[in-house]
Motif scaffolding. Structure first.
Motif, PDB file in Angstrom:
ATOM      1  N   LEU B 660       1.077  -1.232   0.033  1.00  0.00           N
ATOM      2  CA  LEU B 660       0.105  -0.268  -0.313  1.00  0.00           C
ATOM      3  C   LEU B 660       0.915   0.865  -0.116  1.00  0.00           C
ATOM      4  O   LEU B 660       0.532   1.638  -0.816  1.00  0.00           O
ATOM      5  CB  LEU B 660      -0.863  -0.456   1.603  1.00  0.00           C
ATOM      6  N   LYS B 661       1.802   0.797   0.626  1.00  0.00           N
ATOM      7  CA  LYS B 661       2.625   2.532   1.373  1.00  0.00           C
ATOM      8  C   LYS B 661       3.583   1.979  -0.205  1.00  0.00           C
ATOM      9  O   LYS B 661       3.895   4.105  -0.965  1.00  0.00           O
ATOM     10  CB  LYS B 661       3.540   2.042   1.351  1.00  0.00           C
ATOM     11  N   GLN B 662       3.530   1.670  -0.907  1.00  0.00           N
ATOM     12  CA  GLN B 662       4.312   1.656  -2.417  1.00  0.00           C
ATOM     13  C   GLN B 662       4.296   2.501  -3.125  1.00  0.00           C
ATOM     14  O   GLN B 662       3.867   3.003  -3.950  1.00  0.00           O
ATOM     15  CB  GLN B 662       4.820  -0.023  -2.609  1.00  0.00           C
ATOM     16  N   GLU B 663       2.481   1.737  -3.082  1.00  0.00           N
ATOM     17  CA  GLU B 663       1.108   2.278  -4.652  1.00  0.00           C
ATOM     18  C   GLU B 663       1.253   3.678  -4.645  1.00  0.00           C
ATOM     19  O   GLU B 663       0.949   4.149  -4.731  1.00  0.00           O
ATOM     20  CB  GLU B 663       0.263   1.837  -4.117  1.00  0.00           C
ATOM     21  N   GLY B 664       0.879   4.019  -3.042  1.00  0.00           N
ATOM     22  CA  GLY B 664       1.314   5.444  -2.357  1.00  0.00           C
ATOM     23  C   GLY B 664       1.848   6.494  -3.746  1.00  0.00           C
ATOM     24  O   GLY B 664       1.884   7.528  -3.657  1.00  0.00           O
ATOM     25  N   ASN B 665       3.112   5.633  -2.904  1.00  0.00           N
ATOM     26  CA  ASN B 665       4.344   6.741  -3.237  1.00  0.00           C
ATOM     27  C   ASN B 665       3.981   7.092  -4.852  1.00  0.00           C
ATOM     28  O   ASN B 665       5.160   7.420  -5.015  1.00  0.00           O
ATOM     29  CB  ASN B 665       6.384   5.527  -2.564  1.00  0.00           C
ATOM     30  N   GLU B 666       4.014   5.875  -5.230  1.00  0.00           N
ATOM     31  CA  GLU B 666       3.822   5.897  -6.853  1.00  0.00           C
ATOM     32  C   GLU B 666       2.694   6.847  -6.845  1.00  0.00           C
ATOM     33  O   GLU B 666       2.730   7.400  -7.858  1.00  0.00           O
ATOM     34  CB  GLU B 666       3.224   4.804  -7.236  1.00  0.00           C
ATOM     35  N   PHE B 667       1.994   6.926  -6.474  1.00  0.00           N
ATOM     36  CA  PHE B 667       0.288   7.978  -7.526  1.00  0.00           C
ATOM     37  C   PHE B 667       1.425   9.626  -7.025  1.00  0.00           C
ATOM     38  O   PHE B 667       1.090  10.299  -7.387  1.00  0.00           O
ATOM     39  CB  PHE B 667      -0.428   7.613  -6.402  1.00  0.00           C
ATOM     40  N   VAL B 668       2.528   9.214  -5.765  1.00  0.00           N
ATOM     41  CA  VAL B 668       2.753  10.482  -5.313  1.00  0.00           C
ATOM     42  C   VAL B 668       3.749  11.173  -6.580  1.00  0.00           C
ATOM     43  O   VAL B 668       3.655  12.503  -6.849  1.00  0.00           O
ATOM     44  CB  VAL B 668       3.615  11.044  -3.483  1.00  0.00           C
ATOM     45  N   LYS B 669       4.530   9.878  -6.800  1.00  0.00           N
ATOM     46  CA  LYS B 669       5.405  10.377  -7.817  1.00  0.00           C
ATOM     47  C   LYS B 669       4.581  11.296  -8.957  1.00  0.00           C
ATOM     48  O   LYS B 669       5.258  11.500  -9.273  1.00  0.00           O
ATOM     49  CB  LYS B 669       5.951   9.230  -8.567  1.00  0.00           C
ATOM     50  N   LYS B 670       3.097   9.617  -9.508  1.00  0.00           N
ATOM     51  CA  LYS B 670       2.449  10.561 -10.932  1.00  0.00           C
ATOM     52  C   LYS B 670       1.796  11.850 -10.792  1.00  0.00           C
ATOM     53  O   LYS B 670       1.046  12.256 -11.898  1.00  0.00           O
ATOM     54  CB  LYS B 670       1.461   9.439 -10.942  1.00  0.00           C
ATOM     55  N   GLY B 671       1.969  12.067  -9.230  1.00  0.00           N
ATOM     56  CA  GLY B 671       1.397  13.238  -9.282  1.00  0.00           C
ATOM     57  C   GLY B 671      -0.649  13.487  -8.817  1.00  0.00           C
ATOM     58  O   GLY B 671      -1.150  13.909  -8.482  1.00  0.00           O
ATOM     59  N   GLY B 678      -5.686   7.881  -0.753  1.00  0.00           N
ATOM     60  CA  GLY B 678      -6.331   7.103   0.261  1.00  0.00           C
ATOM     61  C   GLY B 678      -5.504   5.650   0.452  1.00  0.00           C
ATOM     62  O   GLY B 678      -5.565   4.989   1.626  1.00  0.00           O
ATOM     63  N   LYS B 679      -4.893   5.676  -0.339  1.00  0.00           N
ATOM     64  CA  LYS B 679      -3.524   4.315   0.151  1.00  0.00           C
ATOM     65  C   LYS B 679      -2.632   4.808   1.477  1.00  0.00           C
ATOM     66  O   LYS B 679      -2.614   3.222   2.221  1.00  0.00           O
ATOM     67  CB  LYS B 679      -2.522   4.559  -1.247  1.00  0.00           C
ATOM     68  N   TYR B 680      -2.612   5.384   1.754  1.00  0.00           N
ATOM     69  CA  TYR B 680      -1.942   5.692   2.724  1.00  0.00           C
ATOM     70  C   TYR B 680      -2.229   5.838   4.293  1.00  0.00           C
ATOM     71  O   TYR B 680      -2.590   5.216   5.398  1.00  0.00           O
ATOM     72  CB  TYR B 680      -0.685   7.272   2.635  1.00  0.00           C
ATOM     73  N   THR B 681      -3.956   6.228   4.077  1.00  0.00           N
ATOM     74  CA  THR B 681      -4.678   5.547   4.758  1.00  0.00           C
ATOM     75  C   THR B 681      -5.080   4.960   5.861  1.00  0.00           C
ATOM     76  O   THR B 681      -4.966   3.747   6.524  1.00  0.00           O
ATOM     77  CB  THR B 681      -6.459   6.554   4.188  1.00  0.00           C
ATOM     78  N   GLU B 682      -5.240   4.131   4.224  1.00  0.00           N
ATOM     79  CA  GLU B 682      -5.661   2.174   4.390  1.00  0.00           C
ATOM     80  C   GLU B 682      -4.234   1.754   5.235  1.00  0.00           C
ATOM     81  O   GLU B 682      -4.418   0.944   5.878  1.00  0.00           O
ATOM     82  CB  GLU B 682      -5.613   1.738   3.332  1.00  0.00           C
ATOM     83  N   CYS B 683      -3.278   2.209   4.763  1.00  0.00           N
ATOM     84  CA  CYS B 683      -1.436   1.726   5.204  1.00  0.00           C
ATOM     85  C   CYS B 683      -1.657   2.566   6.840  1.00  0.00           C
ATOM     86  O   CYS B 683      -1.477   1.723   7.733  1.00  0.00           O
ATOM     87  CB  CYS B 683      -0.600   2.874   4.783  1.00  0.00           C
ATOM     88  N   LEU B 684      -2.318   3.609   7.742  1.00  0.00           N
ATOM     89  CA  LEU B 684      -2.730   4.269   8.562  1.00  0.00           C
ATOM     90  C   LEU B 684      -3.658   2.377   9.915  1.00  0.00           C
ATOM     91  O   LEU B 684      -3.601   2.936  10.753  1.00  0.00           O
ATOM     92  CB  LEU B 684      -2.427   5.084   8.617  1.00  0.00           C
TER      93      LEU B 684
END
Lengths: 358, 939
Positions: B660-671, B678-684
């Protein structure tokens, strides 16, 4: 030729002798007309509009101006207006409404000396972003103009104080695939090629191809820059793959010695960016096709991405004249139709067949 | 010396020199048919050709031609073959070809006349549609040419003069800055710039102001671009341009082309959609049918593929590509449905056992699709073969132990020769030799020894087929016999016969009305195995589902269903089943390998969000898990198992968390910050104590300008890690966004205190300070001007925290009007270590106002400093004020936190202060009061 029917053929369709030295000829978009720009014997500039009509060129209009025209473009105008931007021997940039050309719509003393080359982008539905014209001159500067702004360029690429001024022979727009990104490529008489990034207002890349750069052109202006062809004074041309820029090696390129004399012009087929024609100083035309390598980028010794150049293949070559062919233009509307002008004071309309099968 | 020699000496560099050059000399003997025919050196042949052409050794037109042909046969692209040719004219073409060209041209001339006429009528929008054109770039920006590297380095970075415009901070890339804070110093060399701008290509084009003609022109131009990108294998880019073209004017051809590009990207679903669109518009579009067939084939829907191909052949009976494709598909269908047709066969499933065919696919030549214009190439065989392999290869192991029926387990060494296919035979052999499952089951002690009620395990190593009447669970003897016969037949490879026996047994079972779900489950499960062997995945799935209804979480039906789904390429369901299997028994190797493989496939298919599309994976209750184990596990084993299970879940959640975190980071990279949120929230939710996730989420909140939430996250992160620089920095940005410049500046100071080298923080601090000044100047009291000296002091402090301070200029403002000025004064005093000044300051303020003046500036250092001032200076002068100040101080913001974080020296200072205070006699307070307050301060 063993297989004459497979290869594209270059057919001379119409020849028209003129009474002036012609420097540039351009198709008028969305029409069967073309403009010829040149220099009358009495030292004035002349602009003629011809229409292709049943195997002949019919003169529609002739306009005479004080200074000889060197180059022209429709690149920065809308399809409805089709205003022609011209550069002349005196360093002026004008924009003309061809229907009412007594006074220019836009006029600026762009350079101190002759405008060798200009290019336009942002018009004709080519690329997003503002309409802009870039001019390159013998005075060593390259300037970008916005027709909406009078008198001053929007960007000025000039040598700093104390640096030698090189004659800029050719300019071209590219990389205009969204509203912000845009690049100008300029070629100089000492073999320098410089790529200016207009978004960051900085030189993005430069190289030297040892001989004067006669013409540069991107394969398409309105895409993420893909390929750049630069032709040189002694007859070689270089194709740069512009997709992968290595921090030290720059762009990968392939060079080919196609002509035995100067290559004056290179023009990509508007309907297929991988096919282009070069026009040589001995009056010959070569039609080329670029073939991509299996992988367009590889890894260098340190694992960084480095571009891989493809190969160029000669599709056809013909000799038209004994004099240099100074300008060449593909019709944007009709695939395979092109016009070229040579220093034997002749304009020729050519048909290139079977381009859809290359 | 002959004339020729003289001339060649004079022209050493010319072609003439070829004959006499000492190294590359072309001897006269070489100008010979025999030699030329044998010579393989193209370079040398080119030299010979040059000599021949030069006429140096005489003119031999035929030999010349022969040599040319020879060169051509060796190197068709040789430059020596290039000849100057006169331009062709109309006369050089066959008459009909020329007349065709002329007609074409004539038509174009007329058309363009019409087009021009229509163009001249200005569009009604003309002149008003300029709002979407970007503004003029600027005026006369000079770009240095940077002629040599030195001057380039000097001139190139167009440094802007400070201070920066506030607008520039809008463009401020928090990401990049944070990366720099993270100290990624290793990236010194700029990486290669790869222009893959297709992500930046807008997929929609604003055409509201264009006329129809212009739209058509633009659409076709975008299509051309797409085609070019396609040819250069830039499929993503091609899709982007096709999408643009479709957004201008949707056309059949472009939908078709996009479908092809999507096929190349193996995004079957989208490709299918595009094909459907084409077929809605043009029901008999051959290209779309062909492409849809390809998609269906890859999705495993062979009959549909065959149907499409037949439709093509109905329209165009001689379409060789379609015919070939069809035979292939039919072959696959036939193999999926072997010898004995099963009643009611409707949907035929691609069989798993097609190793032979895989090989064929490799060897197959390029699919000769008819060039119908546009993009014509299809998936090349190599790619297809590769993909097929990726999907199919791992089946060997997966099926080996997963699919053999229960009875097979007891006696797995018989190969199924009857099927006679190398592939399947090998697999079964492999199953017998390698798979740990059956072997262990035969011993009756294996880990996955299944249930004791299963006949395979019950029978142990007994010779198969000897005792057909062996009792089977609660089954009455006739049914038990049927079942045993079925098992025997299955073992012998007579699957369809076994199938019949099982079916009979099931029918008998339901009639007899026995209540033994376990036995019925086994019967269904066994029949499913037969179906699976016969490649009838659909029926197999049905039986497995029935078995699972009877006995949830039975291992074998689950595995079989997973395999069946897998073979139908319904990977999501297969994935869910394999996962369930693993929950039941984590040691099933086949399930592990299949899960890995399917994960890869799903990621390829669905991209990084593949998990979202999965069906629910049921949670297996512990009971079911134990049910699968040996009957009487020792307590130790149980405990170990429980631990293992706990570890497993922990590991799973860990994995999920990282994913999830990875996905979140990916999204951040993509802007895509919303998605990342959403991903980070799930992570938490999974791990509420992960500091980095908080800071990352804070970054996202910052990006979407939810500053309050960002601040909360930073606070949470700081709660977990009180010295997290990033959290401080981001909170500073959040505070800045919330226009709480004071808090922002204090956070930035914190960052700088921890790491004085963070330039961004420094810049930001300057910025914030300027803003603070601005807001004060514009917002508050006009009568009070901020003395410049203070600001200087503050800036100095922030710029060089660690450096020894130069002499301090200016006095400290002892009459602060607001929190900002108080903070300034306090900082100025503290930076000079001037406790007396601080005491003065404190004595001048109203104790009640102290918390407000401190605002949220209170930190350990400030507190220590204030206490020092109180203790050493103010206490002697005015103990009553000290008491009141202390009383109000503990109501200040962040007091408790700061108190907790006090260092020992400062704690000692507190104790000392209260000791002194209690020893002072005063009217303002009693000893008890002091004691009470000391209890608050000294924990």
């Amino acid at each position: 030729m063993s297989t004459p029917f497979e290869k594209p053929q270059i057919i001379s369709h119409i020849q028209k002798s003129l009474n002036y030295t012609i420097f540039d000829c351009k198709w008028i978009p969305c029409s069967a007309k073309l403009v010829c720009l040149g220099n009358l014997a009495r030292g004035t500039g002349v602009l003629q509009i011809y229409e292709v009509q049943g195997g002949e060129l019919k003169l529609n209009r002739e306009i005479e101006k004080a200074k000889p025209f060197k180059c022209g473009t429709f690149g920065a105008t809308s399809l409805q207006q089709r205003h022609l931007a011209t550069g002349d021997f005196d360093g002026n940039l004008h924009i003309w409404d061809l229907e009412a050309a007594t006074e220019p719509l836009y006029s600026v003393k762009a350079h101190k000396e002759i405008v060798n080359s200009l290019d336009g982008v942002g018009g004709l539905g080519v690329g997003d972003g503002a309409p802009e014209i870039v001019t390159g001159s013998r005075d060593g500067t390259v300037k970008v103009w916005d027709p909406r702004q009078k008198d001053t360029p929007v960007a000025n690429m000039e040598p700093g104080a104390g640096e030698a001024k090189r004659d800029c022979w050719t300019v071209a727009f590219g990389h205009a695939f969204n509203q912000q990104d845009r690049c100008v490529c300029a070629g100089y008489d000492n073999g320098d090629i410089k790529l200016f990034d207009l978004r960051n207002m900085a030189v993005r890349w430069e190289t030297n191809i040892k001989n004067g750069v006669c013409c540069v052109e991107f394969d398409r202006k309105d895409i993420d820059m893909n390929k750049l062809v630069a032709t040189s004074l002694e007859g070689t041309f270089h194709v740069f793959d512009m997709r992968t820029q290595h921090p030290t090696k720059g762009f990968a390129s392939v060079s080919e010695k196609g002509h035995k004399s100067t290559i004056w012009q290179v023009r990509h087929l508007p309907q297929n960016r991988d096919v282009f024609m070069t026009a040589g100083g001995a009056g010959n035309l070569h039609l080329w096709k670029y073939d991509y390598p299996a992988e367009r980028s590889g890894e260098d010794s340190e694992g960084g991405a480095v571009g891989v150049a493809g190969t160029v293949n000669l599709l056809q070559n013909v000799t038209l004249s004994t004099q240099p062919i100074a300008s060449l233009d593909w019709s944007p509307d009709k695939q395979g139709l092109c016009v070229c002008s040579a220093f034997d004071q002749t304009v020729r309309v050519l048909i290139v067949t079977k381009l859809n099968r290359v | 010396m002959s004339v020729s020699e003289v001339s060649s000496l004079l022209n050493r560099d010319n072609t003439f020199s070829a004959t006499l050059d000492h190294d590359g000399k072309v001897p006269v003997e070489h100008l010979d048919y025999g030699y030329i025919e044998k010579c393989k050196d193209v370079k040398h042949l080119e030299k010979i050709l040059r000599v021949l052409r030069s006429g140096e050794e005489g003119v031999y037109p035929h030999l010349n031609q022969f040599c040319e042909d020879r060169v051509k046969s060796l190197d068709p692209t040789s430059r020596a073959l290039r000849k100057e040719q006169p331009v062709a004219t109309a006369a050089s073409l066959p008459t009909e070809e020329w007349s065709q060209i002329r007609e074409d041209l004539q038509r174009w001339q007329e058309e363009s006349k019409d087009l021009e006429a229509s163009m001249l009528q200005p569009s009604i929008f003309h002149g008003i549609g300029n709002e979407n054109v970007p503004p003029v770039r600027g005026t006369n920006i000079s770009v240095p040419l940077g002629q040599n590297p030195a001057s380039k380095a000097k001139n190139k970075p167009p440094k802007r003069a400070l201070p920066l415009d506030y607008k520039d901070w809008d463009k401020y890339d928090v990401d990049k800055e944070c990366e720099m804070i993270d100290g990624s110093e290793s990236k010194k060399d700029p990486a290669a710039v790869i222009n893959s701008g297709h992500v930046k290509i807008r997929t929609r084009v604003d055409v509201t102001t264009l006329t129809e003609k212009e739209k058509l022109l633009m659409a076709s131009r975008e299509k051309d671009k797409g085609n070019e990108a396609f040819r250069a294998k830039g499929y993503e880019e091609a899709v982007a341009y096709y999408t643009r073209s479709l957004s201008i004017v949707p056309t059949v051809a472009v939908f078709n082309n996009r479908a092809q590009a999507e096929i190349k990207l193996q995004r079957w679903h989208r490709a299918l959609q595009d094909c459907q669109r084409v077929l809605e518009l043009e029901p008999l579009n051959l290209k779309a049918l062909l492409r849809r067939a390809t998609v269906f084939q890859h999705q495993g829907s062979l009959p549909l593929a065959a149907e499409d191909l037949r439709a093509v052949l109905r329209v165009e009976p001689h379409n060789t590509a379609a015919a070939k494709h069809l035979t292939e598909v039919d072959k696959k269908i036939r193999e999926g449905q072997p010898e004995l047709p099963i009643k009611g066969r409707k949907i035929l499933i691609q069989d798993i056992e097609e190793d032979e065919e895989e090989a064929e696919e490799h060897a197959r030549p390029v699919d000769p699709r008819q060039p119908v214009g546009g993009v014509d190439s299809v998936v090349s065989p190599v790619e297809r073969g590769d993909m097929g392999n990726a999907q199919k290869k791992p089946y060997g192991g997966g099926r080996g132990d997963g699919a053999s029926p229960h009875s097979d387990a007891s006696n797995g060494s018989h190969g199924h020769h009857r099927r006679g296919r190398g592939g399947s035979w090998d697999k079964h052999k492999a199953a017998a030799h390698e798979s740990p499952g059956p072997g262990k089951a035969a011993n009756g002690t294996g880990k996955r020894g299944s249930t004791a009620s299963e006949p395979g395990a019950a029978k142990g190593g007994r010779p198969a087929g000897v005792d057909l009447d062996a009792p089977c669970g609660a089954l009455p003897p006739p049914l038990a016999r049927l079942k045993n016969e079925g098992n025997l037949l299955f073992k012998n490879g007579q699957f369809s016969d076994a199938l019949g026996k099982y079916s009979q047994a099931i029918a008998g079972f339901t009639e007899s009305g026995i209540d033994s779900p376990e036995d019925l489950c086994i019967l269904y499960s066994n029949r499913a195995a037969c179906y699976l062997k016969d490649g009838n995945s659909q029926e197999c799935i049905q039986d497995c589902s029935k078995a699972l209804e009877l006995q949830p979480f039975s291992l074998k039906p689950l595995l079989r269903r997973a395999t069946a789904y897998d073979s139908m390429e319904r990977y999501r369901q297969a994935y869910a089943d394999y996962k369930t299997v693993l929950q039941v028994d984590n040691s099933v190797q086949a399930a592990h390998s299949s899960v890995n493989r399917i994960t890869r496939l799903l990621i390829e298919q669905d991209g990084p969000e593949w998990r979202e599309k999965l069906p629910d994976i049921p949670l297996v209750p512990m009971a079911a898990q134990q049910h699968r184990r040996e009957e009487t596990p020792t307590p130790e084993v149980l405990q170990a198992r429980a631990e293992k299970a706990a570890q497993d879940t922990a590991r799973r959640s860990e994995l999920r968390f990282t994913a999830l975190k990875q996905e979140g980071n990916e999204f951040v990279k993509k802007g895509q910050f919303q998605d990342a949120l959403g991903k980070y929230t799930e992570c938490l939710k999974l791990k509420p104590e992960e500091c980095t996730v908080y800071t990352n989420r804070a970054l996202c909140y910052l990006k979407v300008e939810k500053f309050a939430e960002a601040k909360q996250d930073c606070d949470a992160a700081l709660g977990l890690e009180p010295t997290n620089k990033k959290a401080f920095y981001r909170r500073a940005l959040a505070n800045k966004g919330l226009k709480d410049y004071l808090a922002s500046s204090s956070d930035l100071q914190e960052v700088l205190q921890q790491d004085p080298g963070v330039q961004e923080a420094e810049k930001e601090l300057e910025e914030v300070t300027a803003l603070l000044r601005q807001s004060l100047a514009s917002g508050a009291s006009p009568r009070k001007k901020v003395p410049i000296t203070e600001v200087d002091g503050d800036q100095d402090r922030s710029v060089a925290d660690s450096a020894p301070r130069p002499q301090e200029g200016g006095a400290i403002n002892k009459q602060p009007a607001d929190a900002y000025e108080f903070g300034q004064s306090l900082n100025a005093a503290r930076s000079r270590g001037d406790a007396a000044a601080c005491a003065d300051l404190l004595s001048s303020v109203d104790p009640e106002r102290l918390p407000r003046l401190l605002s949220n500036q209170l930190d350990g250092h400030v507190m220590g400093f204030v206490l020092e001032a109180l203790d050493e200076h103010l206490l002697a002068r005015d103990p009553g004020r000290v008491y009141r100040l202390l009383q109000s101080l503990h109501t200040a913001e962040r007091f408790t936190v700061v108190l907790m974080l006090l260092e020992t020296a400062e704690r000692r200072r507190v104790t000392q202060l209260f000791e002194h205070l209690s020893s002072v006699q005063s009217d303002d307070f009693t000893k008890d009061d002091v004691q009470n307050m000391a209890n608050i301060y000294i924990l």
